[in-house]
Design a protein around this motif. Structure first.
Motif, mmCIF file in Angstrom:
data_model
loop_
_atom_site.group_PDB
_atom_site.id
_atom_site.type_symbol
_atom_site.label_atom_id
_atom_site.label_comp_id
_atom_site.label_asym_id
_atom_site.label_seq_id
_atom_site.Cartn_x
_atom_site.Cartn_y
_atom_site.Cartn_z
ATOM 1 N N TYR A 3 31.591 -23.048 -21.068
ATOM 2 C CA TYR A 3 30.561 -23.886 -21.689
ATOM 3 C C TYR A 3 30.846 -25.367 -21.434
ATOM 4 O O TYR A 3 29.938 -26.149 -21.145
ATOM 5 N N LEU A 4 32.117 -25.746 -21.519
ATOM 6 C CA LEU A 4 32.505 -27.138 -21.297
ATOM 7 C C LEU A 4 32.202 -27.556 -19.853
ATOM 8 O O LEU A 4 31.638 -28.629 -19.611
ATOM 9 N N LEU A 5 32.547 -26.704 -18.903
ATOM 10 C CA LEU A 5 32.262 -27.023 -17.503
ATOM 11 C C LEU A 5 30.759 -27.104 -17.234
ATOM 12 O O LEU A 5 30.302 -27.942 -16.454
ATOM 13 N N LYS A 6 30.006 -26.242 -17.914
ATOM 14 C CA LYS A 6 28.551 -26.285 -17.757
ATOM 15 C C LYS A 6 27.980 -27.569 -18.347
ATOM 16 O O LYS A 6 27.095 -28.199 -17.765
ATOM 17 N N SER A 7 28.495 -27.988 -19.508
ATOM 18 C CA SER A 7 28.029 -29.225 -20.146
ATOM 19 C C SER A 7 28.340 -30.458 -19.293
ATOM 20 O O SER A 7 27.574 -31.414 -19.269
ATOM 21 N N LEU A 8 29.469 -30.432 -18.620
ATOM 22 C CA LEU A 8 29.851 -31.546 -17.746
ATOM 23 C C LEU A 8 29.148 -31.510 -16.390
ATOM 24 O O LEU A 8 29.314 -32.415 -15.587
ATOM 25 N N GLN A 9 28.404 -30.436 -16.149
ATOM 26 C CA GLN A 9 27.701 -30.208 -14.882
ATOM 27 C C GLN A 9 28.691 -30.197 -13.713
ATOM 28 O O GLN A 9 28.486 -30.819 -12.672
ATOM 29 N N TYR A 10 29.779 -29.454 -13.917
ATOM 30 C CA TYR A 10 30.822 -29.372 -12.891
ATOM 31 C C TYR A 10 30.292 -28.772 -11.592
ATOM 32 O O TYR A 10 30.684 -29.201 -10.505
ATOM 33 N N SER A 11 29.394 -27.805 -11.689
ATOM 34 C CA SER A 11 28.883 -27.158 -10.478
ATOM 35 C C SER A 11 28.128 -28.139 -9.575
ATOM 36 O O SER A 11 28.085 -27.961 -8.367
ATOM 37 N N GLN A 12 27.559 -29.191 -10.148
ATOM 38 C CA GLN A 12 26.863 -30.196 -9.338
ATOM 39 C C GLN A 12 27.837 -31.219 -8.752
ATOM 40 O O GLN A 12 27.716 -31.620 -7.604
ATOM 41 N N HIS A 13 28.824 -31.643 -9.554
ATOM 42 C CA HIS A 13 29.724 -32.724 -9.146
ATOM 43 C C HIS A 13 30.887 -32.251 -8.279
ATOM 44 O O HIS A 13 31.373 -33.012 -7.443
ATOM 45 N N LYS A 14 31.380 -31.034 -8.519
ATOM 46 C CA LYS A 14 32.526 -30.479 -7.765
ATOM 47 C C LYS A 14 33.732 -31.417 -7.786
ATOM 48 O O LYS A 14 34.343 -31.708 -6.768
ATOM 49 N N TRP A 15 34.060 -31.940 -8.977
ATOM 50 C CA TRP A 15 35.207 -32.829 -9.117
ATOM 51 C C TRP A 15 36.508 -32.096 -8.827
ATOM 52 O O TRP A 15 36.605 -30.890 -8.970
ATOM 53 N N LYS A 16 37.521 -32.850 -8.476
ATOM 54 C CA LYS A 16 38.879 -32.325 -8.367
ATOM 55 C C LYS A 16 39.449 -32.287 -9.788
ATOM 56 O O LYS A 16 39.126 -33.144 -10.606
ATOM 57 N N ILE A 17 40.279 -31.304 -10.059
ATOM 58 C CA ILE A 17 40.845 -31.159 -11.401
ATOM 59 C C ILE A 17 42.357 -31.224 -11.306
ATOM 60 O O ILE A 17 42.975 -30.517 -10.519
ATOM 61 N N CYS A 18 42.951 -32.100 -12.102
ATOM 62 C CA CYS A 18 44.402 -32.186 -12.234
ATOM 63 C C CYS A 18 44.700 -32.069 -13.711
ATOM 64 O O CYS A 18 44.225 -32.855 -14.518
ATOM 65 N N GLY A 19 45.446 -31.067 -14.075
ATOM 66 C CA GLY A 19 45.732 -30.873 -15.490
ATOM 67 C C GLY A 19 47.055 -30.169 -15.680
ATOM 68 O O GLY A 19 47.779 -29.881 -14.735
ATOM 69 N N ASP A 20 47.325 -29.909 -16.885
ATOM 70 C CA ASP A 20 48.517 -29.189 -17.279
ATOM 71 C C ASP A 20 48.496 -27.789 -16.644
ATOM 72 O O ASP A 20 47.440 -27.222 -16.396
ATOM 73 N N LEU A 21 49.661 -27.244 -16.332
ATOM 74 C CA LEU A 21 49.727 -25.956 -15.638
ATOM 75 C C LEU A 21 49.076 -24.831 -16.436
ATOM 76 O O LEU A 21 48.488 -23.913 -15.867
ATOM 77 N N LYS A 22 49.154 -24.904 -17.750
ATOM 78 C CA LYS A 22 48.515 -23.885 -18.585
ATOM 79 C C LYS A 22 46.990 -23.970 -18.451
ATOM 80 O O LYS A 22 46.310 -22.947 -18.352
ATOM 81 N N MET A 23 46.451 -25.177 -18.423
ATOM 82 C CA MET A 23 45.007 -25.355 -18.271
ATOM 83 C C MET A 23 44.539 -24.876 -16.901
ATOM 84 O O MET A 23 43.497 -24.235 -16.785
ATOM 85 N N ILE A 24 45.310 -25.156 -15.885
ATOM 86 C CA ILE A 24 44.952 -24.692 -14.540
ATOM 87 C C ILE A 24 44.928 -23.168 -14.501
ATOM 88 O O ILE A 24 44.032 -22.562 -13.920
#
Length: 131
Positions: A3-24
């Motif tokens: 839901y969070l990725l959908k709200s951020l419109q990740y599918s349109q932006h295709k940002w790179k993600i750098c996060g904590d290993l657990k989140m990845i």
């Protein structure tokens, strides 16, 4: 997370993600908790204690198939858009390096001299952060 990725419109932006290993791991659909294959890069066997620090190369993870090798869900982001977190890597390498050292050797003595405020127990465990 979906839901969070959908709200951020990740599918349109295709940002790179750098996060904590657990989140990845969550974004790539891996099962949480103590699992046999927790690494999202390779098929490192966390229960093979006899091979830790001796086996250098583990098979690379080639797919994220749900139900296979601790993959619970389909991944939410393309694995190519994941950037590895540099601080986690640095601390992890330091921890593994000190665990593999000879505790009575000159290199370990040098670390004790360079980090006088870290207790010997923390240094032996490879803990270089925290209180």
């Amino acid at each position: 997370m979906k839901y969070l990725l959908k709200s951020l419109q990740y599918s349109q932006h295709k940002w790179k993600i750098c996060g904590d290993l657990k989140m990845i791991s969550i974004l790539l659909g891996l099962q949480a908790g103590y699992t046999k294959h927790p690494c999202f890069l390779c098929l490192w066997d966390s229960r093979a204690d006899d091979r830790h620090y001796t086996q250098i190369s583990w098979l690379p993870r080639t797919s994220f198939t749900p139900g296979f090798k601790n993959v619970k869900f389909a991944y939410l982001v393309d694995p190519q858009n994941i950037l590895l977190p540099p601080l986690h890597i640095k601390l992890g390498l330091m921890k593994n390096y000190t665990k593999a050292l000879d505790k009575d050797g000159p290199t370990f003595k040098f670390l004790q001299m360079k980090f006088p405020r870290i207790s010997e127990a923390k240094l032996r465990a490879g803990v270089f952060d925290g209180p």
